[in-house]
Motif scaffolding. Structure first.
Motif, PDB file in Angstrom:
ATOM      1  N   ASP A 224       0.934  -1.106  -0.083  1.00 53.91           N
ATOM      2  CA  ASP A 224      -0.098   0.039   0.167  1.00 53.91           C
ATOM      3  C   ASP A 224       0.991   1.259  -0.013  1.00 53.91           C
ATOM      4  OD1 ASP A 224      -1.973   1.980   0.151  1.00 53.91           O
ATOM      5  OD2 ASP A 224      -2.666   1.480   2.392  1.00 53.91           O
ATOM      6  N   ARG A 225       1.501   1.316  -1.159  1.00 55.27           N
ATOM      7  CA  ARG A 225       2.175   2.850  -1.346  1.00 55.27           C
ATOM      8  C   ARG A 225       1.778   3.334  -2.624  1.00 55.27           C
ATOM      9  NH1 ARG A 225       8.224   2.854  -0.865  1.00 55.27           N
ATOM     10  NH2 ARG A 225       7.926   5.191  -0.618  1.00 55.27           N
ATOM     11  N   HIS A 226       0.977   4.550  -2.763  1.00 53.88           N
ATOM     12  CA  HIS A 226       0.595   5.098  -3.885  1.00 53.88           C
ATOM     13  C   HIS A 226       1.687   5.362  -4.603  1.00 53.88           C
ATOM     14  CE1 HIS A 226      -3.570   5.432  -1.982  1.00 53.88           C
ATOM     15  NE2 HIS A 226      -3.113   4.189  -1.879  1.00 53.88           N
ATOM     16  N   GLU A 227       1.567   5.347  -6.142  1.00 52.38           N
ATOM     17  CA  GLU A 227       2.634   6.139  -7.112  1.00 52.38           C
ATOM     18  C   GLU A 227       1.783   7.002  -8.159  1.00 52.38           C
ATOM     19  OE1 GLU A 227       4.924   7.571  -7.894  1.00 52.38           O
ATOM     20  OE2 GLU A 227       6.261   6.245  -7.905  1.00 52.38           O
ATOM     21  N   THR A 228       2.415   8.093  -8.616  1.00 49.42           N
ATOM     22  CA  THR A 228       2.003   8.766  -9.769  1.00 49.42           C
ATOM     23  C   THR A 228       1.279   8.101 -10.954  1.00 49.42           C
ATOM     24  OG1 THR A 228       3.248  10.586  -9.072  1.00 49.42           O
ATOM     25  CG2 THR A 228       2.359  10.965 -11.385  1.00 49.42           C
ATOM     26  N   ILE A 229       0.272   8.425 -11.522  1.00 45.68           N
ATOM     27  CA  ILE A 229      -0.317   7.920 -12.466  1.00 45.68           C
ATOM     28  C   ILE A 229       0.726   7.543 -13.692  1.00 45.68           C
ATOM     29  CG2 ILE A 229      -2.068   7.457 -14.373  1.00 45.68           C
ATOM     30  CD1 ILE A 229      -3.133   7.198 -11.560  1.00 45.68           C
ATOM     31  N   ASN A 259       1.079  13.950  -5.317  1.00 48.76           N
ATOM     32  CA  ASN A 259       1.133  15.021  -6.041  1.00 48.76           C
ATOM     33  C   ASN A 259       0.471  16.230  -5.397  1.00 48.76           C
ATOM     34  OD1 ASN A 259       2.324  15.261  -8.717  1.00 48.76           O
ATOM     35  ND2 ASN A 259       1.161  13.592  -9.482  1.00 48.76           N
ATOM     36  N   GLU A 260       1.335  17.425  -5.782  1.00 51.55           N
ATOM     37  CA  GLU A 260       0.259  18.575  -5.431  1.00 51.55           C
ATOM     38  C   GLU A 260      -0.607  18.901  -6.521  1.00 51.55           C
ATOM     39  OE1 GLU A 260       0.939  20.312  -2.591  1.00 51.55           O
ATOM     40  OE2 GLU A 260       2.393  18.802  -2.112  1.00 51.55           O
ATOM     41  N   LEU A 261      -1.303  19.998  -6.357  1.00 53.99           N
ATOM     42  CA  LEU A 261      -2.588  20.490  -7.494  1.00 53.99           C
ATOM     43  C   LEU A 261      -1.966  20.519  -8.610  1.00 53.99           C
ATOM     44  CD1 LEU A 261      -4.409  23.295  -5.740  1.00 53.99           C
ATOM     45  CD2 LEU A 261      -5.170  20.987  -6.056  1.00 53.99           C
ATOM     46  N   GLU A 262      -0.763  20.981  -9.219  1.00 56.79           N
ATOM     47  CA  GLU A 262      -0.282  21.072 -10.521  1.00 56.79           C
ATOM     48  C   GLU A 262       0.174  19.722 -11.192  1.00 56.79           C
ATOM     49  OE1 GLU A 262       0.035  23.443 -13.152  1.00 56.79           O
ATOM     50  OE2 GLU A 262      -1.301  24.458 -11.549  1.00 56.79           O
ATOM     51  N   GLY A 263       0.416  18.785 -10.131  1.00 62.01           N
ATOM     52  CA  GLY A 263       0.983  17.411 -10.597  1.00 62.01           C
ATOM     53  C   GLY A 263      -0.320  16.667 -10.815  1.00 62.01           C
ATOM     54  N   LYS A 265      -3.265  18.048 -11.786  1.00 60.12           N
ATOM     55  CA  LYS A 265      -3.774  18.875 -12.913  1.00 60.12           C
ATOM     56  C   LYS A 265      -3.225  18.014 -14.151  1.00 60.12           C
ATOM     57  CE  LYS A 265      -4.019  23.139 -15.809  1.00 60.12           C
ATOM     58  NZ  LYS A 265      -3.839  24.512 -15.694  1.00 60.12           N
ATOM     59  N   ARG A 266      -1.885  17.888 -14.189  1.00 63.12           N
ATOM     60  CA  ARG A 266      -1.053  16.963 -15.383  1.00 63.12           C
ATOM     61  C   ARG A 266      -1.722  15.745 -15.569  1.00 63.12           C
ATOM     62  NH1 ARG A 266       3.288  19.926 -13.351  1.00 63.12           N
ATOM     63  NH2 ARG A 266       3.818  18.204 -12.002  1.00 63.12           N
ATOM     64  N   GLU A 267      -2.023  15.016 -14.279  1.00 62.85           N
ATOM     65  CA  GLU A 267      -2.563  13.640 -14.329  1.00 62.85           C
ATOM     66  C   GLU A 267      -3.978  13.719 -15.148  1.00 62.85           C
ATOM     67  OE1 GLU A 267      -1.074  10.866 -10.831  1.00 62.85           O
ATOM     68  OE2 GLU A 267      -1.769  12.805  -9.999  1.00 62.85           O
ATOM     69  N   ILE A 268      -4.505  14.335 -14.520  1.00 64.81           N
ATOM     70  CA  ILE A 268      -6.208  14.566 -15.015  1.00 64.81           C
ATOM     71  C   ILE A 268      -6.204  14.742 -16.578  1.00 64.81           C
ATOM     72  CG2 ILE A 268      -8.196  16.088 -15.062  1.00 64.81           C
ATOM     73  CD1 ILE A 268      -7.734  16.118 -11.997  1.00 64.81           C
ATOM     74  N   GLU A 269      -5.173  15.850 -17.023  1.00 65.70           N
ATOM     75  CA  GLU A 269      -4.992  16.048 -18.357  1.00 65.70           C
ATOM     76  C   GLU A 269      -4.669  14.740 -19.308  1.00 65.70           C
ATOM     77  OE1 GLU A 269      -2.234  19.099 -18.708  1.00 65.70           O
ATOM     78  OE2 GLU A 269      -3.739  20.638 -18.501  1.00 65.70           O
ATOM     79  N   LEU A 270      -3.859  14.167 -18.625  1.00 70.93           N
ATOM     80  CA  LEU A 270      -3.271  12.664 -19.052  1.00 70.93           C
ATOM     81  C   LEU A 270      -4.417  11.583 -19.229  1.00 70.93           C
ATOM     82  CD1 LEU A 270      -1.155  10.733 -20.067  1.00 70.93           C
ATOM     83  CD2 LEU A 270      -0.412  10.181 -17.666  1.00 70.93           C
ATOM     84  N   LEU A 271      -5.166  11.554 -18.453  1.00 74.99           N
ATOM     85  CA  LEU A 271      -6.399  10.672 -18.125  1.00 74.99           C
ATOM     86  C   LEU A 271      -7.412  11.093 -19.104  1.00 74.99           C
ATOM     87  CD1 LEU A 271      -6.150   9.857 -14.334  1.00 74.99           C
ATOM     88  CD2 LEU A 271      -5.744   8.286 -16.147  1.00 74.99           C
ATOM     89  N   LYS A 272      -7.635  12.444 -19.003  1.00 74.00           N
ATOM     90  CA  LYS A 272      -8.689  12.768 -20.509  1.00 74.00           C
ATOM     91  C   LYS A 272      -8.094  12.394 -21.521  1.00 74.00           C
ATOM     92  CE  LYS A 272     -11.057  16.428 -17.475  1.00 74.00           C
ATOM     93  NZ  LYS A 272     -11.314  17.921 -17.660  1.00 74.00           N
TER      94      LYS A 272
END
Length: 277
Positions: A224-229, A259-263, A265-272
């Motif tokens: 249980d250690r989360h990582e960036t998408i 991640n912070e907010l900017e990170g 934001k990048r993940e959400i853009e990537l997933l979209k």
């Protein structure tokens, strides 16, 4: 439309969380109901709530997800700890009615060497103590990775809890991709098989939200250690398969990545960018 958000700080209120969600391209979010390592909760600001509800309606927000503090253990070996968990969860659900028809998630807890059967009995008692027929909030059990004496390490344990709940319309499941990957469910290579198993044991009609996290650790590690998408052992291809799966694509997805907010934001853009619906 992809219904996606991340975990946001609730320190400045609901309207602030809604505005921060919009800044990063999100249309939902998750928040802690109170200090995640304690029990103190802010007073409800009814003006703030009203402004948030208007903002959410204007921007077609999906359901938002409240998360109970990590300190709660409804299946503790200590009587007072179990009572404390019930008190906090009751208060949380009363507060959730200010933002009706949303979701409330909690970790089932650790049985602390009492055994799974005893732990499940305590969890069922806690849930039956907090649920009310008239509430609009759905309470979600989170799937866990299986570290230590965690309950919820497999679909059977979640199903056994739900079996004991009286008001079954008020209970559901939040599936955490990192947790079930680390628990030994192969969502990278056998997603359909995992979903079939979930449906057979729990029922996909009970799946209400997904914590969308990559994992820092290999399959079946119980860590249980989360990582960036896209940067962990699950990977972007598997994450893309999850958000695009016809049995999952309608659900709200919540990032809990480091991640912070900017990170985020990048993940959400990537997933979209990889979302096909």
């Amino acid at each position: 439309m992809l219904n996606i958000g991340c975990h946001l700080s609730s320190s400045k209120g609901f309207k602030n969380m809604g505005e921060n969600a919009l800044k990063i391209g999100a249309n939902t979010f998750q928040f802690f109901t109170r200090n995640p390592r304690g029990s103190k909760a802010k007073d409800i600001d009814e003006k703030d709530v009203k402004e948030f509800l208007e903002l959410a309606k204007e921007n077609n927000f999906g359901k938002i997800l409240a998360h109970a503090p990590y300190t709660l253990n409804p299946c503790s070996a200590d009587d007072r700890n179990r009572e404390f968990a019930i008190e906090i969860m009751k208060d949380d659900l009363n507060r959730m009615e200010y933002i009706p028809h949303n979701l409330y998630n909690f970790h089932p807890g650790n049985h602390v060497k009492q055994g799974v059967e005893a732990g499940i009995e305590y969890i069922v008692y806690a849930i039956n103590s907090i649920l009310k027929e008239e509430q609009t909030t759905k309470v979600l059990l989170e799937t866990m990775s299986g570290k230590g004496t965690e309950i919820g390490r497999n679909f059977e344990e979640i199903a056994e809890i739900i079996k004991g709940v009286s008001l079954k319309d008020h209970i559901g499941v939040c599936l955490d991709t990192c947790h079930i990957h680390d628990a030994g469910y192969d969502i990278v290579n056998e997603l359909d098989k995992v979903l079939d198993e979930f449906d057979r044991i729990i029922g996909l009609d009970k799946l209400c939200a997904i914590h969308l996290n990559d994992s820092k650790n290999p399959f079946k590690s119980h860590k249980d250690r989360h990582e960036t998408i896209g940067e962990g052992y699950i990977g972007l291809d598997a994450i893309s398969n999850i958000i695009n799966h016809p049995r999952l694509c309608h659900l709200p997805f919540f990032l809990e990545t480091p991640n912070e907010l900017e990170g985020h934001k990048r993940e959400i853009e990537l997933l979209k960018g990889v979302y096909k619906w």
